[in-house]
Write a protein that holds these residues in place. Structure first.
Motif, PDB file in Angstrom:
ATOM      1  N   GLU A  34       0.830  -1.201   0.000  1.00 26.88           N
ATOM      2  CA  GLU A  34       0.000   0.000   0.000  1.00 26.88           C
ATOM      3  C   GLU A  34       0.871   1.261   0.000  1.00 26.88           C
ATOM      4  OE1 GLU A  34       0.012  -2.300   2.332  1.00 26.88           O
ATOM      5  OE2 GLU A  34      -1.853  -3.434   2.070  1.00 26.88           O
ATOM      6  N   PRO A  35       0.301   2.418  -0.369  1.00 27.99           N
ATOM      7  CA  PRO A  35       1.067   3.676  -0.355  1.00 27.99           C
ATOM      8  C   PRO A  35       1.234   4.210   1.065  1.00 27.99           C
ATOM      9  CG  PRO A  35      -1.169   4.086  -1.109  1.00 27.99           C
ATOM     10  CD  PRO A  35      -1.045   2.600  -0.977  1.00 27.99           C
ATOM     11  N   GLU A  36       2.047   3.546   1.823  1.00 27.52           N
ATOM     12  CA  GLU A  36       2.203   3.826   3.255  1.00 27.52           C
ATOM     13  C   GLU A  36       3.627   4.267   3.543  1.00 27.52           C
ATOM     14  OE1 GLU A  36       2.401   1.192   7.399  1.00 27.52           O
ATOM     15  OE2 GLU A  36       1.337   0.405   5.666  1.00 27.52           O
ATOM     16  N   VAL A  37       3.776   5.194   4.484  1.00 26.89           N
ATOM     17  CA  VAL A  37       5.090   5.538   5.039  1.00 26.89           C
ATOM     18  C   VAL A  37       4.900   5.673   6.544  1.00 26.89           C
ATOM     19  CG1 VAL A  37       7.055   7.103   5.008  1.00 26.89           C
ATOM     20  CG2 VAL A  37       5.665   6.837   2.953  1.00 26.89           C
ATOM     21  N   ALA A  38       5.616   4.877   7.310  1.00 24.29           N
ATOM     22  CA  ALA A  38       5.442   4.906   8.764  1.00 24.29           C
ATOM     23  C   ALA A  38       6.700   4.387   9.437  1.00 24.29           C
ATOM     24  CB  ALA A  38       4.240   4.066   9.187  1.00 24.29           C
ATOM     25  N   VAL A  39       7.005   4.970  10.584  1.00 23.76           N
ATOM     26  CA  VAL A  39       8.100   4.497  11.430  1.00 23.76           C
ATOM     27  C   VAL A  39       7.486   3.974  12.716  1.00 23.76           C
ATOM     28  CG1 VAL A  39      10.181   5.127  12.703  1.00 23.76           C
ATOM     29  CG2 VAL A  39       9.766   6.117  10.453  1.00 23.76           C
ATOM     30  N   VAL A  40       7.753   2.713  13.023  1.00 20.49           N
ATOM     31  CA  VAL A  40       7.098   2.055  14.147  1.00 20.49           C
ATOM     32  C   VAL A  40       8.154   1.477  15.088  1.00 20.49           C
ATOM     33  CG1 VAL A  40       5.520   0.206  14.820  1.00 20.49           C
ATOM     34  CG2 VAL A  40       5.122   1.472  12.697  1.00 20.49           C
ATOM     35  N   PRO A  41       8.063   1.733  16.413  1.00 22.48           N
ATOM     36  CA  PRO A  41       8.982   1.088  17.362  1.00 22.48           C
ATOM     37  C   PRO A  41       8.768  -0.424  17.362  1.00 22.48           C
ATOM     38  CG  PRO A  41       7.788   2.917  18.382  1.00 22.48           C
ATOM     39  CD  PRO A  41       7.119   2.637  17.082  1.00 22.48           C
ATOM     40  N   THR A  42       9.846  -1.174  17.279  1.00 26.50           N
ATOM     41  CA  THR A  42       9.760  -2.633  17.260  1.00 26.50           C
ATOM     42  C   THR A  42      10.867  -3.208  18.132  1.00 26.50           C
ATOM     43  OG1 THR A  42      11.073  -2.589  15.213  1.00 26.50           O
ATOM     44  CG2 THR A  42       8.691  -2.815  14.976  1.00 26.50           C
ATOM     45  N   ARG A  43      10.807  -4.521  18.308  1.00 27.63           N
ATOM     46  CA  ARG A  43      11.880  -5.217  19.010  1.00 27.63           C
ATOM     47  C   ARG A  43      12.354  -6.365  18.127  1.00 27.63           C
ATOM     48  NH1 ARG A  43      12.639  -3.397  24.004  1.00 27.63           N
ATOM     49  NH2 ARG A  43      14.086  -5.083  24.490  1.00 27.63           N
ATOM     50  N   THR A  44      13.669  -6.461  17.966  1.00 27.03           N
ATOM     51  CA  THR A  44      14.266  -7.504  17.152  1.00 27.03           C
ATOM     52  C   THR A  44      15.348  -8.197  17.966  1.00 27.03           C
ATOM     53  OG1 THR A  44      13.893  -6.161  15.177  1.00 27.03           O
ATOM     54  CG2 THR A  44      15.417  -8.021  14.980  1.00 27.03           C
ATOM     55  N   SER A  45      15.159  -9.511  18.163  1.00 28.19           N
ATOM     56  CA  SER A  45      16.103 -10.304  18.968  1.00 28.19           C
ATOM     57  C   SER A  45      16.307  -9.692  20.347  1.00 28.19           C
ATOM     58  CB  SER A  45      17.455 -10.421  18.248  1.00 28.19           C
ATOM     59  OG  SER A  45      17.280 -11.017  16.980  1.00 28.19           O
ATOM     60  N   GLY A  46      15.226  -9.147  20.904  1.00 26.26           N
ATOM     61  CA  GLY A  46      15.279  -8.583  22.240  1.00 26.26           C
ATOM     62  C   GLY A  46      15.781  -7.158  22.310  1.00 26.26           C
ATOM     63  N   PHE A  47      16.194  -6.570  21.180  1.00 27.07           N
ATOM     64  CA  PHE A  47      16.719  -5.208  21.171  1.00 27.07           C
ATOM     65  C   PHE A  47      15.676  -4.247  20.607  1.00 27.07           C
ATOM     66  CE2 PHE A  47      20.487  -7.892  20.987  1.00 27.07           C
ATOM     67  CZ  PHE A  47      21.273  -7.336  21.994  1.00 27.07           C
ATOM     68  N   ARG A  48      15.671  -3.026  21.135  1.00 25.48           N
ATOM     69  CA  ARG A  48      14.736  -2.005  20.665  1.00 25.48           C
ATOM     70  C   ARG A  48      15.211  -1.460  19.327  1.00 25.48           C
ATOM     71  NH1 ARG A  48      13.864   3.740  21.579  1.00 25.48           N
ATOM     72  NH2 ARG A  48      11.614   4.202  21.644  1.00 25.48           N
ATOM     73  N   CYS A  60       4.237  -7.962  -3.607  1.00 26.26           N
ATOM     74  CA  CYS A  60       3.273  -6.991  -3.100  1.00 26.26           C
ATOM     75  C   CYS A  60       1.899  -7.188  -3.732  1.00 26.26           C
ATOM     76  CB  CYS A  60       3.783  -5.571  -3.355  1.00 26.26           C
ATOM     77  SG  CYS A  60       5.109  -5.041  -2.244  1.00 26.26           S
ATOM     78  N   VAL A  61       1.861  -7.458  -5.032  1.00 18.45           N
ATOM     79  CA  VAL A  61       0.569  -7.692  -5.678  1.00 18.45           C
ATOM     80  C   VAL A  61      -0.082  -8.944  -5.109  1.00 18.45           C
ATOM     81  CG1 VAL A  61      -0.584  -8.189  -7.861  1.00 18.45           C
ATOM     82  CG2 VAL A  61       1.221  -6.478  -7.778  1.00 18.45           C
ATOM     83  N   ARG A  62       0.692  -9.974  -4.862  1.00 12.20           N
ATOM     84  CA  ARG A  62       0.143 -11.188  -4.246  1.00 12.20           C
ATOM     85  C   ARG A  62      -0.406 -10.894  -2.851  1.00 12.20           C
ATOM     86  NH1 ARG A  62       1.639 -16.226  -6.550  1.00 12.20           N
ATOM     87  NH2 ARG A  62       2.834 -15.955  -8.468  1.00 12.20           N
ATOM     88  N   ASP A  63       0.266 -10.030  -2.118  1.00 12.76           N
ATOM     89  CA  ASP A  63      -0.243  -9.632  -0.796  1.00 12.76           C
ATOM     90  C   ASP A  63      -1.630  -9.006  -0.926  1.00 12.76           C
ATOM     91  OD1 ASP A  63       2.108 -10.476   0.351  1.00 12.76           O
ATOM     92  OD2 ASP A  63       2.960  -8.467   0.546  1.00 12.76           O
ATOM     93  N   LEU A  64      -1.818  -8.221  -1.973  1.00 13.03           N
ATOM     94  CA  LEU A  64      -3.100  -7.540  -2.161  1.00 13.03           C
ATOM     95  C   LEU A  64      -4.198  -8.482  -2.618  1.00 13.03           C
ATOM     96  CD1 LEU A  64      -1.787  -4.332  -3.962  1.00 13.03           C
ATOM     97  CD2 LEU A  64      -2.772  -4.418  -1.672  1.00 13.03           C
ATOM     98  N   VAL A  65      -3.853  -9.423  -3.487  1.00 10.51           N
ATOM     99  CA  VAL A  65      -4.879 -10.269  -4.095  1.00 10.51           C
ATOM    100  C   VAL A  65      -5.418 -11.293  -3.121  1.00 10.51           C
ATOM    101  CG1 VAL A  65      -5.328 -11.965  -5.910  1.00 10.51           C
ATOM    102  CG2 VAL A  65      -3.997  -9.923  -6.405  1.00 10.51           C
ATOM    103  N   SER A  66      -4.538 -11.983  -2.430  1.00 11.30           N
ATOM    104  CA  SER A  66      -5.013 -13.058  -1.550  1.00 11.30           C
ATOM    105  C   SER A  66      -3.881 -13.520  -0.665  1.00 11.30           C
ATOM    106  CB  SER A  66      -5.549 -14.227  -2.395  1.00 11.30           C
ATOM    107  OG  SER A  66      -4.506 -14.766  -3.182  1.00 11.30           O
TER     108      SER A  66
END
Length: 479
Positions: free
Chosen positions: A111-125, A322-328
């Motif tokens: 989708e036409p999205e731009v976002a920055v999101v706090p996440t955790r990867t392998s226990g690190f912020r 990405c198109v596959r994500d949209l279709v099904s």
């Protein structure tokens, strides 16, 4: 960063914000609020049971806090530096210009999205930057820097605990409007309006910081492009993937078709008109585009390519995924047949025209489409058109009072545009654009914009032009 009363990130009275957070979080989860009130009442009335009643309070608090602090699920496709060095370098440079020095991951989404999101990867912020493929494909490098820098700046301005809780509580309240059990619409509207000043303040501050990084021209162009691409995406893509998915087809040129639709002058003018006409809703977290552009400080911007987009080495693979994500789902998408949208007749996607005609006939109690359109024209004259719009879409009646007139107008114009446009096409009128059935050419060669005609009729209460088309609709229905 120190702020003053006149700075773009100056804070209002803190107690007021904490009260807003509490009120929005509570109303977003009325069931939890009701349980909490019952528990408090029990504490007063059943004093002997106080030790047992207190046990329920942590459960209520946990429900509300979990909802307010809920974070988005991961989606999209990871971008690895070795696979996409140009994009990775651009993102890193934008972050460094803002002194946003945190571990960063990048994911490409459909989708036409731009976002920055706090996440955790392998226990690190960490922070994850979600970039929409439709934007990465279309924006120049300078414009992409502008939207990326804007998200980093917004994260900096909104990073303190009180602001982040305010934004999450507000998001929860917006989402709760779709729940079966929800707070009164008027109360929700007032709380959203009360918190909107703060979100708009943050948006303007992030815009200004992005201009300092990428240059004001790049930010100005990027903001306009993001709005236009997003509007076109949600106008067309759901219909495309819905129809093709049901038939077992896979639109391999979906993003190319979106580019073609955006290049169509009739689509562009309609999207621009919609953006100018629609007032900001209470849920809007950003001011109208015109206000944002007017508030931008002037910065030149140096070092970014203003002529071409960032090269994606895995573009073909990302586009397919990405198109596959949209279709099904991923499993079902593997069984779909690849087709080209640009080779498909537009009539395949216009079942909604016939559905709108049937629905209008039903809600007006008429026998034929011509009679249903005539009834709608009468409703414009006698002032009952909002009641008709509510019959077409009952959601109109559930909106707060200040929003009903605008929503009713959109519903009525949208329905009648589908009905009249579809009937005129069946009567032999020619389409000007494959992307819309509302701009047509009549037998005399005259151009007719059906949506424009209907908007004028609703605004003035004069359906004369609609009634001039009734003989054509009635003749077609009688065949």
């Amino acid at each position: 960063m120190e702020t003053t009363a006149n700075s773009p990130t100056a804070r209002p009275w803190p107690v007021r914000e904490w009260m807003l957070i509490a009120a929005m979080a509570a109303l977003a989860h009325p069931a939890a609020l009701l349980i909490g009130l019952v528990v408090l009442a029990a504490l007063v009335v059943l004093s002997a049971w106080v030790p047992f009643v207190w046990i329920a309070l942590p459960a209520v608090a946990f429900t509300v806090i979990s909802a307010v602090t809920h974070r988005a699920r991961f989606h999209g496709h990871a971008v690895r530096p070795a696979e996409e060095p140009e994009l990775t370098i651009l993102v890193r440079q934008a972050a460094e210009r803002l002194d946003f020095r945190v571990p960063l991951l990048v994911r490409i989404v459909a989708e036409p999205e731009v976002a920055v999101v706090p996440t955790r990867t392998s226990g690190f912020r960490t922070f994850t930057l979600f970039l929409g493929l439709p934007l990465v494909r279309r924006l120049t490098a300078a414009e992409l820097v502008a939207v990326v820098a804007r998200e980093f700046a917004h994260q900096q301005h909104a990073g303190d605990r009180r602001t982040s809780l305010l934004l999450r509580a507000r998001d929860s309240l917006v989402e709760s409007r779709e729940n079966r059990f929800r707070a009164p619409a008027g109360l929700v509207e007032r709380l959203l309006r009360a918190s909107q000043a703060r979100t708009w303040q943050l948006a303007l501050a992030a815009d200004a910081d992005a201009a300092a990084v990428a240059g004001t021209p790049a930010v100005r162009n990027a903001l306009a492009q993001v709005g236009t691409v997003s509007a076109a995406f949600y106008l067309f893509v759901a219909t495309w993937v819905g129809v093709l998915g049901e038939d077992g087809d896979f639109p391999e040129d979906l993003y190319e078709a979106l580019d073609a639709a955006l290049a169509d002058p009739h689509v562009a003018s309609r999207l621009a008109a919609d953006a100018d006409e629609n007032p900001p809703m209470a849920a809007a977290i950003e001011p109208p585009l015109a206000a944002r552009l007017a508030a931008l400080p002037e910065h030149l911007g140096v070092g970014w390519d203003t002529s071409a987009s960032v090269a994606l080495r895995q573009l073909d693979s990302l586009r397919r995924r990405c198109v596959r994500d949209l279709v099904s789902s991923e499993e079902a998408a593997g069984e779909l047949r690849p087709v080209r949208l640009l080779d498909i007749a537009p009539e395949r996607f216009e079942a909604s025209l016939r559905e709108a005609a049937s629905h209008l006939v039903e809600v007006t109690g008429q026998e034929f489409v011509g009679g249903a359109v005539a009834a709608a024209a009468d409703a414009l004259v006698d002032g009952t058109w909002m009641r008709l719009a509510q019959a077409i879409d009952p959601e109109v009646g559930r909106l707060p009072q200040p929003m009903r007139a605008g929503a009713a107008s959109d519903v009525l114009v949208g329905c009648l545009s589908h009905v009249i446009g579809g009937m005129l096409l069946e009567a032999g009128w020619a389409r000007v654009s494959r992307w819309t059935a509302s701009v047509l050419v009549g037998p005399d060669g005259a151009l007719l914009d059906v949506e424009e005609l209907l908007e004028l009729a609703v605004d003035t209460g004069d359906p004369t032009r609609i009634r001039e088309l009734l003989p054509i609709l009635t003749e077609r229905a009688a065949r």
